[in-house]
Structures are given as structure tokens and as C-alpha cells.
Design a protein around this motif. Structure first.
Motif, PDB file in Angstrom:
ATOM      1  N   ILE A 181       0.867  -1.178   0.000  1.00  0.00           N
ATOM      2  CA  ILE A 181       0.000   0.000   0.000  1.00  0.00           C
ATOM      3  C   ILE A 181       0.903   1.226   0.000  1.00  0.00           C
ATOM      4  O   ILE A 181       1.752   1.376   0.878  1.00  0.00           O
ATOM      5  N   VAL A 182       0.731   2.080  -0.986  1.00  0.00           N
ATOM      6  CA  VAL A 182       1.478   3.331  -1.058  1.00  0.00           C
ATOM      7  C   VAL A 182       0.563   4.428  -0.529  1.00  0.00           C
ATOM      8  O   VAL A 182      -0.501   4.674  -1.077  1.00  0.00           O
ATOM      9  N   ASN A 183       0.989   5.072   0.543  1.00  0.00           N
ATOM     10  CA  ASN A 183       0.155   6.061   1.210  1.00  0.00           C
ATOM     11  C   ASN A 183       0.411   7.453   0.626  1.00  0.00           C
ATOM     12  O   ASN A 183       0.876   8.353   1.305  1.00  0.00           O
ATOM     13  N   ASP A 184       0.098   7.610  -0.656  1.00  0.00           N
ATOM     14  CA  ASP A 184       0.227   8.946  -1.247  1.00  0.00           C
ATOM     15  C   ASP A 184      -1.107   9.680  -1.231  1.00  0.00           C
ATOM     16  O   ASP A 184      -1.168  10.878  -1.487  1.00  0.00           O
ATOM     17  N   ASP A 185      -2.168   8.967  -0.930  1.00  0.00           N
ATOM     18  CA  ASP A 185      -3.489   9.558  -0.735  1.00  0.00           C
ATOM     19  C   ASP A 185      -4.137   8.776   0.400  1.00  0.00           C
ATOM     20  O   ASP A 185      -4.374   7.564   0.275  1.00  0.00           O
ATOM     21  N   PHE A 186      -4.407   9.440   1.519  1.00  0.00           N
ATOM     22  CA  PHE A 186      -4.875   8.745   2.713  1.00  0.00           C
ATOM     23  C   PHE A 186      -6.129   7.924   2.453  1.00  0.00           C
ATOM     24  O   PHE A 186      -6.218   6.761   2.851  1.00  0.00           O
ATOM     25  N   ASN A 187      -7.130   8.501   1.804  1.00  0.00           N
ATOM     26  CA  ASN A 187      -8.398   7.787   1.595  1.00  0.00           C
ATOM     27  C   ASN A 187      -8.222   6.552   0.732  1.00  0.00           C
ATOM     28  O   ASN A 187      -8.824   5.507   0.996  1.00  0.00           O
ATOM     29  N   THR A 188      -7.385   6.650  -0.286  1.00  0.00           N
ATOM     30  CA  THR A 188      -7.114   5.482  -1.137  1.00  0.00           C
ATOM     31  C   THR A 188      -6.370   4.413  -0.352  1.00  0.00           C
ATOM     32  O   THR A 188      -6.714   3.228  -0.422  1.00  0.00           O
ATOM     33  N   ALA A 189      -5.374   4.824   0.413  1.00  0.00           N
ATOM     34  CA  ALA A 189      -4.608   3.869   1.213  1.00  0.00           C
ATOM     35  C   ALA A 189      -5.500   3.191   2.249  1.00  0.00           C
ATOM     36  O   ALA A 189      -5.410   1.975   2.453  1.00  0.00           O
ATOM     37  N   LEU A 190      -6.367   3.953   2.879  1.00  0.00           N
ATOM     38  CA  LEU A 190      -7.294   3.384   3.860  1.00  0.00           C
ATOM     39  C   LEU A 190      -8.233   2.386   3.197  1.00  0.00           C
ATOM     40  O   LEU A 190      -8.460   1.288   3.715  1.00  0.00           O
ATOM     41  N   SER A 191      -8.759   2.738   2.046  1.00  0.00           N
ATOM     42  CA  SER A 191      -9.648   1.840   1.311  1.00  0.00           C
ATOM     43  C   SER A 191      -8.918   0.553   0.925  1.00  0.00           C
ATOM     44  O   SER A 191      -9.473  -0.548   1.028  1.00  0.00           O
ATOM     45  N   ASP A 192      -7.678   0.689   0.481  1.00  0.00           N
ATOM     46  CA  ASP A 192      -6.877  -0.494   0.131  1.00  0.00           C
ATOM     47  C   ASP A 192      -6.677  -1.388   1.345  1.00  0.00           C
ATOM     48  O   ASP A 192      -6.825  -2.609   1.258  1.00  0.00           O
ATOM     49  N   LEU A 193      -6.350  -0.786   2.492  1.00  0.00           N
ATOM     50  CA  LEU A 193      -6.151  -1.564   3.712  1.00  0.00           C
ATOM     51  C   LEU A 193      -7.441  -2.275   4.121  1.00  0.00           C
ATOM     52  O   LEU A 193      -7.435  -3.461   4.480  1.00  0.00           O
ATOM     53  N   GLN A 194      -8.564  -1.582   4.034  1.00  0.00           N
ATOM     54  CA  GLN A 194      -9.850  -2.202   4.372  1.00  0.00           C
ATOM     55  C   GLN A 194     -10.165  -3.363   3.435  1.00  0.00           C
ATOM     56  O   GLN A 194     -10.686  -4.397   3.873  1.00  0.00           O
ATOM     57  N   SER A 195      -9.819  -3.223   2.169  1.00  0.00           N
ATOM     58  CA  SER A 195     -10.039  -4.309   1.207  1.00  0.00           C
ATOM     59  C   SER A 195      -9.199  -5.533   1.543  1.00  0.00           C
ATOM     60  O   SER A 195      -9.669  -6.672   1.440  1.00  0.00           O
ATOM     61  N   ILE A 196      -7.973  -5.298   1.952  1.00  0.00           N
ATOM     62  CA  ILE A 196      -7.104  -6.415   2.335  1.00  0.00           C
ATOM     63  C   ILE A 196      -7.680  -7.127   3.551  1.00  0.00           C
ATOM     64  O   ILE A 196      -7.745  -8.363   3.587  1.00  0.00           O
ATOM     65  N   ILE A 197      -8.109  -6.372   4.532  1.00  0.00           N
ATOM     66  CA  ILE A 197      -8.683  -6.976   5.741  1.00  0.00           C
ATOM     67  C   ILE A 197      -9.919  -7.794   5.391  1.00  0.00           C
ATOM     68  O   ILE A 197     -10.090  -8.933   5.846  1.00  0.00           O
ATOM     69  N   ARG A 198     -10.791  -7.231   4.559  1.00  0.00           N
ATOM     70  CA  ARG A 198     -11.998  -7.965   4.147  1.00  0.00           C
ATOM     71  C   ARG A 198     -11.636  -9.255   3.418  1.00  0.00           C
ATOM     72  O   ARG A 198     -12.208 -10.317   3.693  1.00  0.00           O
ATOM     73  N   SER A 199     -10.718  -9.170   2.485  1.00  0.00           N
ATOM     74  CA  SER A 199     -10.367 -10.355   1.700  1.00  0.00           C
ATOM     75  C   SER A 199      -9.706 -11.414   2.574  1.00  0.00           C
ATOM     76  O   SER A 199      -9.949 -12.614   2.388  1.00  0.00           O
ATOM     77  N   GLU A 200      -8.892 -10.995   3.544  1.00  0.00           N
ATOM     78  CA  GLU A 200      -8.270 -11.968   4.444  1.00  0.00           C
ATOM     79  C   GLU A 200      -9.318 -12.674   5.299  1.00  0.00           C
ATOM     80  O   GLU A 200      -9.205 -13.866   5.568  1.00  0.00           O
TER      81      GLU A 200
END
Length: 79
Positions: free
Chosen positions: A39-58
Motif C-alpha cells: 500500500i502506497v500512502n500517497d493519498d490517505f483515503n485510497t490507502a485506507l480503502s486499500d487496507l480495508q479491502s485487504i482486511i476484508r479479503s483476508e
């Protein structure tokens, strides 16, 4: 603008602290290929969404779902 300039512009840390943080960051980045996700945190909302997607998929991994719903799956297959 460089990362160091951004950190200096915040005015929160000394140059020594900034240099230490940047050195640690480089050390961590060197190991990026050892992980399953990046996850590249160059945009907080995008990075947060990516992290949430990873958690959901796991949470939805087959092994976890089978453990969680073993009784239901067994019942459905028995009927």
C-alpha cells in the motif's frame, strides 16, 4: 517537493529525528518484496480503502470461512 522537505515543513521534528525516520523508512522499503501486499500512502483515503479491502479479503479466505462456518457447511452438504 521531497519527503524530507515535507517533514521539515511540518516543523514538528528536528533534522536529526527526520534523518533517523527517513533511514528507518528506507530500511523498511528495502524489504517490500517480502510481503503479500503493498500500500502506497500517497493519498490517505485510497490507502485506507486499500487496507480495508485487504482486511476484508483476508477474513474471507477459504480456510477461515470453513473454520467459521463448518457446522453450516456440513449441514448444507448433508441435506
Amino acid at each position: 517537493m521531497s519527503f524530507i522537505a515535507v517533514l521539515r515543513g511540518r516543523g514538528q521534528d528536528s533534522d536529526e529525528v527526520i534523518e533517523k525516520r527517513m533511514s528507518q523508512a528506507v530500511g523498511e522499503i528495502e524489504h517490500y518484496n517480502e510481503y503479500d501486499y503493498l500500500i502506497v500512502n500517497d493519498d490517505f483515503n485510497t490507502a485506507l480503502s486499500d487496507l480495508q479491502s485487504i482486511i476484508r479479503s483476508e477474513r474471507l479466505r477459504l480456510e477461515r470461512q470453513v473454520q467459521r462456518h463448518d457446522a453450516l457447511i456440513s449441514k448444507l452438504l448433508a441435506d
